[in-house]
Design a protein around this motif. Structure first.
Motif: not given
Length: 289
Positions: A151-152, A178-184, A263-269
């Motif tokens: 969370e952020t 404000g960023v979450i790094d989400a790896p798969n 991969g990894l996706v950077s999620i910005q709020f």
């Protein structure tokens, strides 16, 4: 033969609801799992159009279909009453509604399934019975049993230097990225679930993909204190406070975000204005084909 609750019987292991196939349950019943088909691959949807006056065919895109799964084995109980009770519990576990199937590989994986065929159980003796069941997972992915979550808050930097300054200087500041790094970690793309807690004005979620492109989710309304918006990128649904659809207020100009295989996706709020109470939570599971 007597068994100990939780004993591994060797070979395949899987849980269908509360029934531990391949091990011994709390009642001392041994559930031997001798066959598991369909866990290796789901169905495939494709089409081939024959080339006119030429060799071969034109292929259409290939999509994974549903995943039918069959399991079979033997139930061993201490007596007839225990065997009948175990059979009733299996009938209940192989449900007509969503049921969790967990397969214990080196990396345990799970699917949500429903009964899709006749459950067959046959008495072999007064203590033994064979079983064969068929379930189907509408979602072909095999997911990690570990739910990842982060969370952020909205991005902000507070503190730091305010001129004029006189040396020596001590810099103290607090930053929220404000960023979450989400790896798969899996071999197939997975789709995250987002929860936005208000108050927040016109929140946006920006997902930077591994190739540098950005997929955005833009919500045109505001959330008040105590309100929560749930965005399901798999179901393509947007639900406010658990029961009200707000899909018409969400735009996806660059497509729905996914987390690619490995991969990894950077999620910005972000939002139209900063509010200290706004929060984004992302939840996802690694997925395998």
């Amino acid at each position: 033969m007597s068994y100990v609750a939780g004993q591994d019987l060797g070979g395949l292991r899987a849980d269908i609801g509360p029934v531990p196939l391949g091990s011994v349950d709390s009642a001392g019943v041994a559930w031997r799992l001798q066959e598991l088909q369909g866990w290796d691959s789901p169905e495939v949807r494709t089409d081939m159009r024959q080339r006119e006056a030429d060799h071969g065919a034109w292929s259409s895109p290939v999509y994974l279909g549903e995943r039918p799964i069959t399991a079979a084995g033997v139930i061993e109980a201490a007596d007839r009453a225990s065997l009948e009770d175990a059979m009733e519990r299996l009938r209940s576990a192989v449900a007509l509604t969503d049921t969790l199937l967990v397969v214990y590989e080196s990396t345990p994986k799970q699917s949500t399934v429903r009964r899709s065929g006749k459950l067959v159980m046959t008495y072999l003796t007064d203590r033994l019975a064979s079983y064969s069941l068929m379930v189907t997972a509408p979602d072909p992915r095999r997911y990690s049993t570990v739910l990842q979550s982060d969370e952020t808050m909205l991005p902000i930097t507070t503190g730091g230097l305010v001129p004029p300054v006189t040396p020596p200087v001590t810099i103290v500041s607090t930053s929220v990225s404000g960023v979450i790094d989400a790896p798969n970690e899996g071999t197939f793309e997975t789709r995250p679930l987002f929860l936005i807690d208000g108050p927040v004005d016109s929140p946006r979620i920006l997902a930077q993909m591994p190739d540098g492109t950005v997929r955005s989710l833009v919500y045109s309304q505001s959330l008040g204190v105590g309100e929560q918006l749930v965005i399901d990128t798999d179901a393509h649904s947007v639900i406010l406070n658990g029961d009200v659809s707000r899909r018409r207020f969400l735009s996806t100009p660059t497509g729905w975000p996914v987390i690619p295989a490995g991969g990894l996706v950077s999620i910005q709020f972000t939002a139209a204005a900063y509010n200290s109470g706004a929060k984004l939570t992302a939840r996802w599971r690694s997925a395998w084909m």
